[in-house]
Design a protein around this motif. Structure first.
Motif, PDB file in Angstrom:
ATOM      1  N   HIS A 119       0.848  -1.340  -0.062  1.00 18.52           N
ATOM      2  CA  HIS A 119       0.031  -0.198  -0.137  1.00 18.52           C
ATOM      3  C   HIS A 119       0.811   1.280  -0.010  1.00 18.52           C
ATOM      4  CE1 HIS A 119      -3.530  -2.360   0.346  1.00 18.52           C
ATOM      5  NE2 HIS A 119      -2.872  -3.080   1.334  1.00 18.52           N
ATOM      6  N   LEU A 120       2.158   1.188  -0.146  1.00 17.90           N
ATOM      7  CA  LEU A 120       2.997   2.400   0.007  1.00 17.90           C
ATOM      8  C   LEU A 120       3.071   2.984  -1.396  1.00 17.90           C
ATOM      9  CD1 LEU A 120       6.054   1.097   2.120  1.00 17.90           C
ATOM     10  CD2 LEU A 120       4.129   2.404   2.630  1.00 17.90           C
ATOM     11  N   LYS A 121       2.698   2.440  -2.637  1.00 13.19           N
ATOM     12  CA  LYS A 121       2.818   2.817  -3.833  1.00 13.19           C
ATOM     13  C   LYS A 121       4.038   3.393  -4.242  1.00 13.19           C
ATOM     14  CE  LYS A 121      -2.306   3.729  -3.998  1.00 13.19           C
ATOM     15  NZ  LYS A 121      -2.582   3.480  -2.793  1.00 13.19           N
ATOM     16  N   ILE A 122       5.156   2.772  -3.963  1.00 14.60           N
ATOM     17  CA  ILE A 122       6.454   3.671  -4.089  1.00 14.60           C
ATOM     18  C   ILE A 122       6.743   3.736  -5.708  1.00 14.60           C
ATOM     19  CG2 ILE A 122       8.982   2.976  -3.919  1.00 14.60           C
ATOM     20  CD1 ILE A 122       8.306   1.562  -1.295  1.00 14.60           C
ATOM     21  N   TYR A 123       6.123   3.019  -6.578  1.00  4.91           N
ATOM     22  CA  TYR A 123       6.279   3.131  -7.897  1.00  4.91           C
ATOM     23  C   TYR A 123       6.020   4.654  -8.478  1.00  4.91           C
ATOM     24  CZ  TYR A 123       1.370   2.737  -7.967  1.00  4.91           C
ATOM     25  OH  TYR A 123       0.127   2.765  -7.834  1.00  4.91           O
ATOM     26  N   LEU A 124       5.148   5.344  -7.598  1.00  4.58           N
ATOM     27  CA  LEU A 124       4.898   6.673  -7.768  1.00  4.58           C
ATOM     28  C   LEU A 124       5.966   7.879  -7.724  1.00  4.58           C
ATOM     29  CD1 LEU A 124       1.451   7.227  -5.960  1.00  4.58           C
ATOM     30  CD2 LEU A 124       1.747   6.946  -8.419  1.00  4.58           C
ATOM     31  N   VAL A 125       6.860   7.146  -6.861  1.00  4.88           N
ATOM     32  CA  VAL A 125       8.141   8.234  -6.834  1.00  4.88           C
ATOM     33  C   VAL A 125       8.968   8.208  -8.070  1.00  4.88           C
ATOM     34  CG1 VAL A 125      10.222   8.541  -5.561  1.00  4.88           C
ATOM     35  CG2 VAL A 125       8.342   7.800  -4.190  1.00  4.88           C
ATOM     36  N   PRO A 126       9.260   7.037  -8.525  1.00  9.10           N
ATOM     37  CA  PRO A 126      10.061   7.334  -9.958  1.00  9.10           C
ATOM     38  C   PRO A 126       9.245   7.659 -11.110  1.00  9.10           C
ATOM     39  CG  PRO A 126       9.886   4.970  -9.077  1.00  9.10           C
ATOM     40  CD  PRO A 126       9.406   5.602  -8.058  1.00  9.10           C
ATOM     41  N   LEU A 127       7.900   7.351 -10.944  1.00 12.71           N
ATOM     42  CA  LEU A 127       7.160   7.961 -11.871  1.00 12.71           C
ATOM     43  C   LEU A 127       6.950   9.733 -11.760  1.00 12.71           C
ATOM     44  CD1 LEU A 127       5.177   7.433 -14.046  1.00 12.71           C
ATOM     45  CD2 LEU A 127       3.322   7.298 -12.468  1.00 12.71           C
ATOM     46  N   ALA A 128       7.024   9.976 -10.738  1.00 11.92           N
ATOM     47  CA  ALA A 128       6.766  11.591 -10.655  1.00 11.92           C
ATOM     48  C   ALA A 128       8.128  12.222 -11.183  1.00 11.92           C
ATOM     49  CB  ALA A 128       6.616  11.860  -9.061  1.00 11.92           C
ATOM     50  N   PHE A 129       9.173  11.557 -10.772  1.00  7.80           N
ATOM     51  CA  PHE A 129      10.433  12.134 -11.211  1.00  7.80           C
ATOM     52  C   PHE A 129      10.692  12.066 -12.868  1.00  7.80           C
ATOM     53  CE2 PHE A 129      11.512  12.167  -6.657  1.00  7.80           C
ATOM     54  CZ  PHE A 129      12.312  13.322  -6.653  1.00  7.80           C
ATOM     55  N   LEU A 130      10.128  11.007 -13.278  1.00 11.31           N
ATOM     56  CA  LEU A 130      10.070  10.938 -14.858  1.00 11.31           C
ATOM     57  C   LEU A 130       9.189  11.993 -15.294  1.00 11.31           C
ATOM     58  CD1 LEU A 130       9.961   6.961 -15.487  1.00 11.31           C
ATOM     59  CD2 LEU A 130      11.599   8.776 -16.326  1.00 11.31           C
ATOM     60  N   ILE A 131       8.056  12.333 -14.780  1.00 12.49           N
ATOM     61  CA  ILE A 131       7.262  13.268 -15.271  1.00 12.49           C
ATOM     62  C   ILE A 131       8.003  14.483 -15.266  1.00 12.49           C
ATOM     63  CG2 ILE A 131       5.014  14.439 -15.078  1.00 12.49           C
ATOM     64  CD1 ILE A 131       3.796  11.674 -14.002  1.00 12.49           C
TER      65      ILE A 131
END
Lengths: 243, 252
Positions: free
Chosen positions: B16-28
């Motif tokens: 439930h930590l949704k860590i994939y959002l971190v690299p995704l946000a930096f990619l955006i």
């Protein structure tokens, strides 16, 4: 009651690692900014103003907000640990006092950071052989950057309060800083809180980019401050504790 | 515990930590940066679009990667620190197994980011209409270097996140790493090689010339610094083994 909350927050900071960040981070732009300045004396001819651009170039753009985020995360981490939320919310003080107590501490640490940065700036300038003391305008820019920290402090306190992760708000602050640079370059800096730091500190420019518009900047800081504080207080008053 | 179980357990812990959002946000963010750079691009800029990106993105990586890796490692390791789970974990998993699998789990997000960045570059080329042919070999090299330097920086962050009861230390190191890495790009090469975080920009495939009079940017190819690469690789392996050995001796 507010002063008791401030006292409690101060006690939590005693012998804390936060002071290492406060004193260590500004040393990096001091050494490297001065080094850069001395390497490019042929191009950088604005004396104190040139040194200021080298000092604040990256500090204000990329690292000032994450540094404040680090302070805020640290202050809220203590509440996120164990069952401290239960203790915090059952204390016989108003939640606004708790929040303002934390904000006061963030502002205090930021003020110390900025004062330390200015002291380093003067020292490095003198060591570089610059004449006299920095112009009054540079002190004003440093102060304006500190004022911007009030809005960012309110925003980061909100993020650190809602996100239970220590690291995530710091990542958001770095992302926000980069976004702030892009938005400021589009001329819309006042509409994005993370742009306020670099605008306030007038990094990378000899002339005051906000000349005559300082009131707009202060108004933006006030609006963001009130907005984020209002959201934080609402959450604190309405939401149940997740300990 | 079996290998596949170790991997599955790590993924289950962060469900439930949704860590994939971190690299995704930096990619955006990276994409917006590129979009901003090319918003007023003329034919000359588009003719060297990929070259420009392969020159500029490593500099941006110097700022983004240390903090991003610090955030990922801290998010993944802090759950064990905060929860005080180490003692319990060591009853079902070996200490070195725990350390390695945790590292590989963080590395997985670094891999995602690196692949994402590798795909974002040709995507930018399509969107902005670069007229330069895609230098596929240089792009692969860019992704490989990003992975290697990222893995070494991650070694430091992973170690610090697991060793510190308070996550302020790894995050502070990440922040300082960003700062040092960025500044090191303005240092003489010999001094810059002393800064670990600056290696994101140490293997640039191009150098840049800026003509002050015509205000025209031009790039020239730089030979690959094989010796530095090998030394850095060896350093990375030794650093990992050292950090692992120190962690294994830690009393829980």
């Amino acid at each position: 009651m507010l002063h008791l909350c401030i006292k409690a927050e101060n006690t939590k900071l005693r012998r804390s690692v936060i002071w290492i960040a406060c004193f260590l981070i500004p040393i990096i732009p001091a050494i490297m900014g001065t080094f850069n300045y001395l390497q490019n004396l042929g191009i950088l001819t604005g004396e104190w103003y040139s040194l200021w651009t080298q000092f604040t170039l990256f500090y204000a753009i990329f690292f000032y907000s994450p540094l404040i985020a680090l302070y805020c995360s640290y202050l809220w981490r203590l509440e996120h640990l164990d069952h401290n939320w239960n203790v915090l919310m059952t204390m016989p003080v108003r939640v606004s006092n708790v929040l303002f107590g934390k904000l006061f501490i963030v502002c205090k640490v930021t003020l110390i950071t900025q004062a330390w940065m200015v002291l380093l700036f003067v020292l490095c300038g003198k060591l570089s052989g610059l004449p006299g003391l920095p112009p009054a305008m540079i002190y004003f820019w440093a102060l304006r950057g500190t004022v911007a920290a009030v809005a960012i402090g309110a925003l980061q306190l909100l993020l650190s309060m809602c996100l239970r992760s220590f690291a995530l708000p710091i990542g958001i602050a770095l992302g926000g800083s980069i976004g702030g640079l892009l938005i400021n370059n589009m001329g819309c800096g006042l509409f994005f809180p993370y742009s306020l730091m670099l605008m306030g500190m007038n990094s990378n420019s000899y002339d005051d980019k906000l000349a005559g518009d300082t009131w707009k900047f202060l108004l933006a800081v006030l609006v963001y401050f009130l907005l984020f504080i209002a959201i934080s207080l609402r959450i604190l008053k309405k939401k149940d504790v997740r300990a | 515990m079996k290998r596949q179980h170790c991997a599955a357990v790590e993924f289950r812990k962060e469900r439930h930590l949704k860590i994939y959002l971190v690299p995704l946000a930096f990619l955006i963010l990276l994409f917006f940066w590129c979009a901003f750079s090319f918003r007023n691009a003329d034919a000359y800029d588009l003719a060297q679009g990929y070259t420009y990106l392969l020159f500029q993105i490593p500099m941006l990586n110097c700022i983004l990667m240390p903090v991003m890796l610090a955030v990922i490692a801290s998010r993944l390791c802090d759950m064990e620190i905060k929860g005080g789970t180490l003692k319990l974990l060591y009853t079902v998993q070996s200490k070195h197994g725990f350390y390695d699998w945790k590292y590989l789990h963080s590395f997985f997000y670094l891999l995602l980011f690196s692949i994402g960045e590798g795909l974002a570059i040709p995507f930018c080329g399509k969107i902005f209409g670069f007229t330069e042919a895609l230098p596929a070999a240089l792009l692969l090299r860019h992704v490989g270097i990003l992975l290697l330097v990222g893995a070494v920086v991650l070694t430091v962050q992973h170690f610090l996140s697991l060793m510190s009861a308070n996550q302020i230390i790894p995050l502070l190191v990440g922040l300082m790493g960003s700062f040092l890495g960025l500044f090191s790009m303005y240092f003489p090469p010999a001094a810059a090689r002393l800064v670990l975080w600056g290696y994101f920009g140490a293997f640039l495939p191009f150098g840049m010339d800026w003509d002050k009079d015509t205000r025209i940017l031009s790039f020239y190819q730089v030979p690959f610094p094989t010796t530095i690469f090998v030394l850095f690789l060896v350093f990375g392996i030794l650093l990992y083994l050292f950090c692992r050995a120190v962690f294994l001796k830690k009393e829980v």
